[in-house]
Write an enzyme that holds these catalytic residues in place. Structure first.
Site, PDB file in Angstrom:
ATOM      1  N   ARG A 121       0.937  -1.442   0.177  1.00 32.19           N
ATOM      2  CA  ARG A 121       0.091   0.033   0.035  1.00 32.19           C
ATOM      3  C   ARG A 121       0.941   1.460   0.022  1.00 32.19           C
ATOM      4  NH1 ARG A 121      -0.534   4.588   2.346  1.00 32.19           N
ATOM      5  NH2 ARG A 121       0.161   3.717   4.398  1.00 32.19           N
ATOM      6  N   ASP A 122       1.560   1.644   1.040  1.00 29.69           N
ATOM      7  CA  ASP A 122       2.270   2.696   1.249  1.00 29.69           C
ATOM      8  C   ASP A 122       3.530   2.833   0.212  1.00 29.69           C
ATOM      9  OD1 ASP A 122       3.093   5.274   2.174  1.00 29.69           O
ATOM     10  OD2 ASP A 122       3.549   4.607   4.260  1.00 29.69           O
TER      11      ASP A 122
ATOM     12  N   HIS B  73       5.955   4.679  12.612  1.00 29.19           N
ATOM     13  CA  HIS B  73       5.849   4.435  11.098  1.00 29.19           C
ATOM     14  C   HIS B  73       6.669   5.553  10.742  1.00 29.19           C
ATOM     15  CE1 HIS B  73       3.476   4.172   7.362  1.00 29.19           C
ATOM     16  NE2 HIS B  73       4.042   5.284   7.009  1.00 29.19           N
TER      17      HIS B  73
ATOM     18  N   HIS C  36       9.361   7.242   8.036  1.00 26.38           N
ATOM     19  CA  HIS C  36      10.029   7.176   6.949  1.00 26.38           C
ATOM     20  C   HIS C  36      11.523   7.746   6.907  1.00 26.38           C
ATOM     21  CE1 HIS C  36       6.233   6.901   4.124  1.00 26.38           C
ATOM     22  NE2 HIS C  36       5.732   7.007   5.189  1.00 26.38           N
TER      23      HIS C  36
ATOM     24  N   CYS D 204       4.629   9.211   0.072  1.00 24.49           N
ATOM     25  CA  CYS D 204       3.198   9.797  -0.135  1.00 24.49           C
ATOM     26  C   CYS D 204       2.968  10.858  -1.268  1.00 24.49           C
ATOM     27  CB  CYS D 204       2.694  10.424   1.157  1.00 24.49           C
ATOM     28  SG  CYS D 204       0.929  10.830   1.083  1.00 24.49           S
TER      29      CYS D 204
ATOM     30  N   ASN E  36       9.362   4.728   3.057  1.00 24.39           N
ATOM     31  CA  ASN E  36       9.602   4.059   4.535  1.00 24.39           C
ATOM     32  C   ASN E  36      10.633   3.389   4.818  1.00 24.39           C
ATOM     33  OD1 ASN E  36       6.376   3.787   3.716  1.00 24.39           O
ATOM     34  ND2 ASN E  36       6.125   3.671   5.649  1.00 24.39           N
TER      35      ASN E  36
HETATM   36  P1  HMG Z   1     -13.122  14.182  -1.938  1.00 24.41           P
HETATM   37  O1  HMG Z   1     -12.971  14.608  -3.299  1.00 24.41           O
HETATM   38  O2  HMG Z   1     -12.991  15.338  -1.037  1.00 24.41           O
HETATM   39  O3  HMG Z   1     -14.419  13.330  -1.415  1.00 24.41           O
HETATM   40  O4  HMG Z   1     -11.948  13.181  -1.490  1.00 24.41           O
HETATM   41  P2  HMG Z   1     -15.716  12.948  -2.446  1.00 24.41           P
HETATM   42  O5  HMG Z   1     -16.525  12.241  -1.246  1.00 24.41           O
HETATM   43  O6  HMG Z   1     -16.172  14.193  -2.961  1.00 24.41           O
HETATM   44  O7  HMG Z   1     -15.510  12.092  -3.443  1.00 24.41           O
HETATM   45  C1  HMG Z   1     -14.616  12.374  -4.504  1.00 24.41           C
HETATM   46  C2  HMG Z   1     -14.955  11.340  -5.826  1.00 24.41           C
HETATM   47  O8  HMG Z   1     -14.233  10.279  -5.243  1.00 24.41           O
HETATM   48  C3  HMG Z   1     -16.250  10.768  -5.946  1.00 24.41           C
HETATM   49  O9  HMG Z   1     -16.082  10.386  -7.143  1.00 24.41           O
HETATM   50  C4  HMG Z   1     -16.322   9.556  -5.296  1.00 24.41           C
HETATM   51  O10 HMG Z   1     -17.320   8.532  -5.561  1.00 24.41           O
HETATM   52  C5  HMG Z   1     -14.980   9.001  -5.129  1.00 24.41           C
HETATM   53  P3  HMG Z   1     -16.901  11.192  -8.648  1.00 24.41           P
HETATM   54  O11 HMG Z   1     -18.240  11.450  -8.037  1.00 24.41           O
HETATM   55  O12 HMG Z   1     -16.248  12.377  -8.555  1.00 24.41           O
HETATM   56  O13 HMG Z   1     -16.671  10.116  -9.583  1.00 24.41           O
HETATM   57  N1  HMG Z   1     -14.686   8.345  -3.962  1.00 24.41           N
HETATM   58  C6  HMG Z   1     -14.298   7.360  -3.833  1.00 24.41           C
HETATM   59  N2  HMG Z   1     -14.071   6.215  -4.819  1.00 24.41           N
HETATM   60  C7  HMG Z   1     -13.695   4.972  -4.163  1.00 24.41           C
HETATM   61  N3  HMG Z   1     -13.383   4.632  -2.848  1.00 24.41           N
HETATM   62  C8  HMG Z   1     -13.600   5.800  -2.060  1.00 24.41           C
HETATM   63  C9  HMG Z   1     -13.904   6.910  -2.450  1.00 24.41           C
HETATM   64  N4  HMG Z   1     -14.507   7.971  -1.635  1.00 24.41           N
HETATM   65  C10 HMG Z   1     -14.929   8.889  -2.478  1.00 24.41           C
HETATM   66  N5  HMG Z   1     -13.360   5.498  -0.574  1.00 24.41           N
HETATM   67  C11 HMG Z   1     -11.094  11.297  -0.306  1.00 24.41           C
HETATM   68  C12 HMG Z   1     -12.154  12.627  -0.211  1.00 24.41           C
HETATM   69  C13 HMG Z   1     -10.822  10.995   1.265  1.00 24.41           C
HETATM   70  C14 HMG Z   1     -11.939  10.314  -0.671  1.00 24.41           C
HETATM   71  C15 HMG Z   1      -9.859  11.563  -1.214  1.00 24.41           C
HETATM   72  O14 HMG Z   1      -9.275  12.767  -0.740  1.00 24.41           O
HETATM   73  C16 HMG Z   1      -8.887  10.361  -1.138  1.00 24.41           C
HETATM   74  O15 HMG Z   1      -9.373   9.501  -1.532  1.00 24.41           O
HETATM   75  N6  HMG Z   1      -7.711  10.648  -0.552  1.00 24.41           N
HETATM   76  C17 HMG Z   1      -6.883   9.630  -0.433  1.00 24.41           C
HETATM   77  C18 HMG Z   1      -5.549  10.207  -0.017  1.00 24.41           C
HETATM   78  C19 HMG Z   1      -4.416   9.058   0.173  1.00 24.41           C
HETATM   79  O16 HMG Z   1      -4.805   7.781  -0.161  1.00 24.41           O
HETATM   80  N7  HMG Z   1      -3.329   9.124   0.595  1.00 24.41           N
HETATM   81  C20 HMG Z   1      -2.299   8.404   0.559  1.00 24.41           C
HETATM   82  C21 HMG Z   1      -2.617   7.562   1.923  1.00 24.41           C
HETATM   83  S1  HMG Z   1      -2.053   8.331   3.494  1.00 24.41           S
HETATM   84  C22 HMG Z   1      -0.498   8.113   3.632  1.00 24.41           C
HETATM   85  O17 HMG Z   1       0.265   7.689   3.003  1.00 24.41           O
HETATM   86  C23 HMG Z   1       0.144   8.357   4.942  1.00 24.41           C
HETATM   87  C24 HMG Z   1       0.439   7.010   5.945  1.00 24.41           C
HETATM   88  O18 HMG Z   1       1.162   6.005   5.178  1.00 24.41           O
HETATM   89  C25 HMG Z   1       1.053   7.597   7.286  1.00 24.41           C
HETATM   90  C26 HMG Z   1       2.223   8.370   6.885  1.00 24.41           C
HETATM   91  O19 HMG Z   1       2.961   8.139   6.553  1.00 24.41           O
HETATM   92  O20 HMG Z   1       1.880   9.479   7.415  1.00 24.41           O
HETATM   93  C27 HMG Z   1      -1.031   6.434   6.283  1.00 24.41           C
HETATM   94 MG    MG Z   2       3.661   6.280   5.131  1.00 22.80          MG
END
Ligand code: HMG
Ligand code: MG
Length: 311
Positions: A19-20, A211, A213, A244, A253
C-alpha cells in the site's frame, strides 16, 4: 515489559509496501505483481500486511484495483491483512474484500489533512465515526494512523500536544492500535522520545506503533528511540519503497529488512525470515526496474551468495 527503558523481547512488524510502498508509483503495477509481493511477505513471516487502500481512484490511481488484489490473494491464517479506508465508501469495499483490519488515517496538522484527504482534522473525525462504528459492529479490527506527527510539509514543526489531541479523538472512536507517523521523515530521536512521552502519560504503550519514513536517514535511530520509549510495533516497507503523493519529496518508509536486521541484532524476536524478506525486496525492485533501497537487504543477500559460492 516492566520499564520503559527495557527493550521488548518481541516486536510486531507491519509491512506496508503493497500500500504505502506502491501508492506513489507512476507506472501501473499489475494485480499479479501486487499479489506476488503480498504472498512473498506472508511466506517471510510478516504477521500484518497493509495490502491495499480503498480511496478515490482519482486521488491515488495506483490503488484502484484493491478489490481485485484481495480477491486474488491466498490468505495465510493468522495474518492480519489491512486496508486504508477514509470514509464509508472505502469501508464498504474493505468489508467486501474481507479485510481483517481497516485503517482510518488522519493527520496532526491541518495543512496535511486538507491536502491528503480534503478536509479539516475535525471533519475527518466525523467521516471516520461511521467507519469506526461499522467496524466495531462487524468485528473488524480498527487501527488509526496519524500523519505528520514529527513535522508537516506545509506547516513545519508540529507540537506533541496536537498529536495527543488526535490520539484522544481516535481512541474515542475505538481504535485498538494507533500509528505515530513521520510522513516526511524529518523527525530526530529526541523528538520521537518526547512525542511518545506525551502519549504514554495517558495511554498504554502496547497500543502504539512507529511508522517512520527515512527521508533524512533518521529512521533506524528513531526506531531505537521508540524502542527505548517502550514501543513494540513498527512499520516498514520492503526495499524501502514508497512515499506519499501528498508529501512531496518524502522518500520511502524505512526498509523492513533494515528493521528486521536491527531487531535480530538486538536479540529481539520478529518471527520473520530475513532471507525470504530480502528476496521479496529484490523481486519487487526488479518489477519496478530500480535498485533495491534496503541496505540490509542487499548486504544480507550478498553475504548469502558469498557463503554459497564458498561452499
Ligand atoms: P473528496 O474529493 O473530498 O471526496 O475526497 P468526495 O466524497 O467528494 O469524492 C470524490 C470522488 O471520489 C467521487 O467520485 C467519489 O465517489 C469518489 P466522482 O463522483 O467524482 O466520480 N470516492 C471514492 N472512490 C472510491 N473509494 C472511496 C471513495 N471516496 C470517494 N473510498 C477522499 C476525499 C478522502 C476520498 C480523497 O481525498 C482520497 O481518496 N484521498 C486519498 C488520500 C490517500 O490515499 N493518501 C495516501 C495515503 S495516506 C499516507 O500515505 C500516510 C500514511 O502512510 C501514514 C504516513 O506516512 O503519514 C497512512
Ligand atoms: Mg506512510
Amino acid at each position: 515489559m516492566s520499564t520503559a527503558t527495557q527493550l521488548p523481547e518481541r516486536v510486531k512488524i507491519v509491512d506496508v509496501s503493497p500500500r504505502d510502498g506502491l501508492q506513489n508509483e507512476k507506472q501501473l503495477v499489475s494485480v499479479t505483481d501486487k499479489v506476488s509481493l503480498i504472498h512473498r511477505l506472508a511466506r517471510a513471516g510478516l504477521p500484518n500486511i497493509e495490502a491495499v487502500s480503498f480511496v478515490s481512484p482519482k486521488w491515488v490511481p495506483q490503488m484502484a484495483d484493491g478489490l481485485a488484489v484481495m480477491q486474488a490473494v491466498e490468505r495465510t491464517p493468522g495474518i492480519i491483512y489491512s486496508a486504508l479506508t477514509p470514509n464509508m465508501r472505502g469501508y464498504e469495499s474493505a468489508r467486501e474484500a474481507g479485510m481483517d483490519e481497516v485503517v482510518i488515517f488522519g493527520a496532526a496538522s491541518e495543512g496535511f489533512s486538507q491536502k491528503n484527504i480534503n478536509c479539516s482534522i475535525a471533519e475527518s473525525i466525523e467521516r471516520f465515526r461511521p467507519v469506526a462504528q461499522a467496524a466495531l459492529a462487524d468485528g473488524i479490527r480498527l487501527r488509526g494512523s496519524i500523519s505528520c506527527c514529527l513535522g508537516c510539509p506545509y506547516e513545519g514543526a508540529v507540537d506533541p500536544s496536537r498529536v495527543l489531541d488526535v490520539v484522544d479523538r481516535m481512541m474515542d472512536l475505538g481504535c485498538v492500535e494507533i500509528d505515530i507517523a513521520d510522513t516526511i521523515g524529518v523527525g530526530t530521536a529526541h523528538q520521537v522520545k518526547t512525542v511518545y512521552e506525551w502519549i504514554f502519560r495517558r495511554y498504554e504503550r502496547e497500543r502504539f506503533s512507529g511508522h517512520f519514513h527515512d527521508t533524512y536517514g533518521q529512521a533506524i535511530a528513531n526506531i531505537v528511540a521508540a524502542l527505548e520509549s517502550g514501543v513494540a510495533i513498527f512499520h516498514g516497507s520492503v526495499a524501502g519503497l514508497g512515499g506519499c503523493p501528498y508529501a512531496r519529496g518524502a522518500t520511502g518508509n524505512v526498509a523492513t529488512e533494515d528493521i528486521v536486521f536491527l531487531m535480530h541484532g538486538l536479540g529481539i524476536t520478529t518471527g520473520i525470515d530475513l532471507t525470504l524478506l530480502a528476496e521479496a525486496g529484490e523481486a519487487i525492485s526488479r518489477v519496478l526496474g530500480r535498485p533495491n533501497a534496503s541496505r540490509a537487504g542487499r548486504a544480507w543477500l550478498a553475504r548469502q551468495a558469498a557463503t554459497h559460492s564458498a561452499q
